[in-house]
Design a protein around this motif. Structure first.
Motif, PDB file in Angstrom:
ATOM      1  N   GLU A 123       0.930  -0.993   0.025  1.00  0.00           N
ATOM      2  CA  GLU A 123      -0.017  -0.131   0.016  1.00  0.00           C
ATOM      3  C   GLU A 123       0.876   1.257  -0.189  1.00  0.00           C
ATOM      4  N   LEU A 124       1.649   1.284  -1.019  1.00  0.00           N
ATOM      5  CA  LEU A 124       2.573   2.241  -1.154  1.00  0.00           C
ATOM      6  C   LEU A 124       1.776   3.641  -1.376  1.00  0.00           C
ATOM      7  N   GLN A 125       2.216   4.896  -0.408  1.00  0.00           N
ATOM      8  CA  GLN A 125       1.747   6.221  -0.605  1.00  0.00           C
ATOM      9  C   GLN A 125       3.143   6.910  -0.709  1.00  0.00           C
ATOM     10  N   PRO A 126       2.815   8.157  -1.402  1.00  0.00           N
ATOM     11  CA  PRO A 126       3.936   9.096  -1.115  1.00  0.00           C
ATOM     12  C   PRO A 126       4.579   9.336   0.210  1.00  0.00           C
ATOM     13  N   ILE A 127       5.749   9.303   0.344  1.00  0.00           N
ATOM     14  CA  ILE A 127       6.465   9.336   1.787  1.00  0.00           C
ATOM     15  C   ILE A 127       6.995  10.812   1.974  1.00  0.00           C
ATOM     16  N   GLN A 128       7.142  11.467   2.785  1.00  0.00           N
ATOM     17  CA  GLN A 128       7.683  12.602   2.932  1.00  0.00           C
ATOM     18  C   GLN A 128       8.974  12.153   3.604  1.00  0.00           C
ATOM     19  N   ASN A 129      10.111  12.032   2.761  1.00  0.00           N
ATOM     20  CA  ASN A 129      11.409  11.769   3.281  1.00  0.00           C
ATOM     21  C   ASN A 129      12.464  12.191   2.471  1.00  0.00           C
ATOM     22  N   ASN A 130      13.616  12.015   2.899  1.00  0.00           N
ATOM     23  CA  ASN A 130      14.840  12.401   2.238  1.00  0.00           C
ATOM     24  C   ASN A 130      15.652  11.052   1.839  1.00  0.00           C
ATOM     25  N   THR A 131      15.234  10.685   0.348  1.00  0.00           N
ATOM     26  CA  THR A 131      15.744   9.369  -0.021  1.00  0.00           C
ATOM     27  C   THR A 131      17.285   9.251  -0.158  1.00  0.00           C
ATOM     28  N   ALA A 132      18.133  10.500  -0.269  1.00  0.00           N
ATOM     29  CA  ALA A 132      19.543  10.451  -0.201  1.00  0.00           C
ATOM     30  C   ALA A 132      19.966  10.027   1.310  1.00  0.00           C
ATOM     31  N   SER A 133      19.367  10.492   2.326  1.00  0.00           N
ATOM     32  CA  SER A 133      19.714   9.866   3.461  1.00  0.00           C
ATOM     33  C   SER A 133      19.103   9.030   4.331  1.00  0.00           C
ATOM     34  N   HIS A 134      17.885   8.730   3.575  1.00  0.00           N
ATOM     35  CA  HIS A 134      17.045   7.731   4.098  1.00  0.00           C
ATOM     36  C   HIS A 134      16.241   7.960   5.444  1.00  0.00           C
ATOM     37  N   LEU A 135      15.801   9.117   5.191  1.00  0.00           N
ATOM     38  CA  LEU A 135      15.211   9.912   6.609  1.00  0.00           C
ATOM     39  C   LEU A 135      13.598   9.937   6.449  1.00  0.00           C
ATOM     40  N   ILE A 136      12.924   9.641   7.381  1.00  0.00           N
ATOM     41  CA  ILE A 136      11.430  10.179   7.346  1.00  0.00           C
ATOM     42  C   ILE A 136      11.331  11.097   8.418  1.00  0.00           C
ATOM     43  N   HIS A 137      10.710  12.113   8.260  1.00  0.00           N
ATOM     44  CA  HIS A 137      10.595  13.291   9.274  1.00  0.00           C
ATOM     45  C   HIS A 137       8.794  13.222   9.444  1.00  0.00           C
ATOM     46  N   LEU A 138       8.596  13.300  10.676  1.00  0.00           N
ATOM     47  CA  LEU A 138       6.977  13.547  11.094  1.00  0.00           C
ATOM     48  C   LEU A 138       7.035  13.992  12.261  1.00  0.00           C
ATOM     49  N   GLY A 139       6.913  15.300  12.199  1.00  0.00           N
ATOM     50  CA  GLY A 139       6.876  16.263  13.456  1.00  0.00           C
ATOM     51  C   GLY A 139       8.161  16.354  14.269  1.00  0.00           C
ATOM     52  N   ILE A 143      13.323   9.070  11.613  1.00  0.00           N
ATOM     53  CA  ILE A 143      13.637   7.722  11.488  1.00  0.00           C
ATOM     54  C   ILE A 143      14.470   7.502  10.258  1.00  0.00           C
ATOM     55  N   ASP A 144      15.668   7.160  10.562  1.00  0.00           N
ATOM     56  CA  ASP A 144      16.913   6.919   9.758  1.00  0.00           C
ATOM     57  C   ASP A 144      16.593   5.321   9.303  1.00  0.00           C
ATOM     58  N   LYS A 145      16.026   5.129   8.099  1.00  0.00           N
ATOM     59  CA  LYS A 145      15.753   3.664   7.501  1.00  0.00           C
ATOM     60  C   LYS A 145      17.251   2.806   7.296  1.00  0.00           C
ATOM     61  N   GLY A 146      17.924   3.628   6.721  1.00  0.00           N
ATOM     62  CA  GLY A 146      19.305   3.072   6.543  1.00  0.00           C
ATOM     63  C   GLY A 146      19.931   2.471   7.691  1.00  0.00           C
ATOM     64  N   ALA A 147      20.107   3.225   8.919  1.00  0.00           N
ATOM     65  CA  ALA A 147      20.865   2.770  10.239  1.00  0.00           C
ATOM     66  C   ALA A 147      19.825   2.246  10.998  1.00  0.00           C
ATOM     67  N   ARG A 148      18.502   2.301  10.783  1.00  0.00           N
ATOM     68  CA  ARG A 148      17.413   1.645  11.686  1.00  0.00           C
ATOM     69  C   ARG A 148      17.711   2.386  12.991  1.00  0.00           C
ATOM     70  N   ILE A 149      17.498   3.883  12.909  1.00  0.00           N
ATOM     71  CA  ILE A 149      17.678   4.417  14.223  1.00  0.00           C
ATOM     72  C   ILE A 149      16.397   5.394  14.177  1.00  0.00           C
ATOM     73  N   VAL A 150      15.727   5.607  15.604  1.00  0.00           N
ATOM     74  CA  VAL A 150      14.727   6.440  15.561  1.00  0.00           C
ATOM     75  C   VAL A 150      15.158   7.669  16.741  1.00  0.00           C
ATOM     76  N   HIS A 151      14.503   8.748  16.452  1.00  0.00           N
ATOM     77  CA  HIS A 151      15.094  10.000  16.997  1.00  0.00           C
ATOM     78  C   HIS A 151      13.739  10.523  17.574  1.00  0.00           C
ATOM     79  N   TRP A 152      13.552  10.927  18.739  1.00  0.00           N
ATOM     80  CA  TRP A 152      12.270  11.935  19.048  1.00  0.00           C
ATOM     81  C   TRP A 152      12.693  12.981  19.715  1.00  0.00           C
ATOM     82  N   ASN A 153      12.378  14.189  18.939  1.00  0.00           N
ATOM     83  CA  ASN A 153      12.966  15.513  19.660  1.00  0.00           C
ATOM     84  C   ASN A 153      14.353  15.424  19.793  1.00  0.00           C
ATOM     85  N   GLN A 154      15.242  14.887  18.998  1.00  0.00           N
ATOM     86  CA  GLN A 154      16.544  14.846  18.692  1.00  0.00           C
ATOM     87  C   GLN A 154      17.044  14.112  19.654  1.00  0.00           C
TER      88      GLN A 154
END
Length: 190
Positions: A123-139, A143-154
């Motif tokens: 169910e692919l939908q457009p993703i607001q992310n930076n494909t060059a760095s594998h990042l998804i930003h949501l507020g 989420i760094d998909k490449g490194a599989r790391i999650v940050h909340w409020n930095q």
């Protein structure tokens, strides 16, 4: 009409043309045809398609190597089509990150059915992310998909592998509710 973009990397012009015609006619997909893995990889500098269809035996870089490189930067679905029909070839393709493997000769209608099924499952939908760095930003969530790391409020948050997978699914489609069965399929597989 479907708006998903599919890149087909196949060096046989006849197969490329047949697959292209069926995907456009029966699925309404936007298709980009590529003859070499190098051309395909170069095109990723401008962004990723919604799905890849790769041949294995390509001149220069082979489909396995391209599949591996795609997986380093993207989780979009990949279907391998190949004359290599040995079990070891199929397993290698799947282990390198392909979502499906279809051996030649194949029915173009079967390929279209597999494409539709894979799109429906993911169910692919457009993703607001930076494909060059594998990042998804949501507020405040990052989420760094490449490194599989999650940050909340930095601040880095420790999550398990399955928690990461679920969080990524939710971040990709933040305004959607998922059933238990959908999450089980998406995170743990069929």
């Amino acid at each position: 009409m479907v708006n998903q973009q599919i890149y087909i990397v196949e060096d046989d012009a006849n197969i490329r043309d047949i697959v292209n015609a069926y995907l456009k006619k029966e699925g309404g997909y936007h298709v980009t045809l590529l003859e070499t893995a190098e051309d395909a990889w170069e095109l990723t500098s401008t962004g990723q398609p919604d799905m890849w269809i790769l041949d294995i035996m390509l001149p220069g870089m082979d489909g396995y190597e391209l599949c591996k490189k795609i997986r380093q930067v993207s989780e979009v679905p990949i279907i391998i089509i190949s004359a290599k029909d040995e079990e070891v070839d199929k397993i290698l393709g799947l282990e390198l990150g392909s979502d499906d493997y279809l051996t030649k000769p194949f029915s173009p209608r079967e390929l279209v059915a597999r494409v539709k099924r894979l799109f429906k499952r993911t169910e692919l939908q457009p993703i607001q992310n930076n494909t060059a760095s594998h990042l998804i930003h949501l507020g405040k969530l990052e989420i760094d998909k490449g490194a599989r790391i999650v940050h909340w409020n930095q601040q880095e948050i420790e999550v398990t592998s399955k928690e990461f997978d679920m969080l990524e699914i939710f971040a990709r489609q933040p305004n959607r509710a998922f059933s238990r069965e959908e999450l089980l399929t998406l995170v743990w597989g069929g």
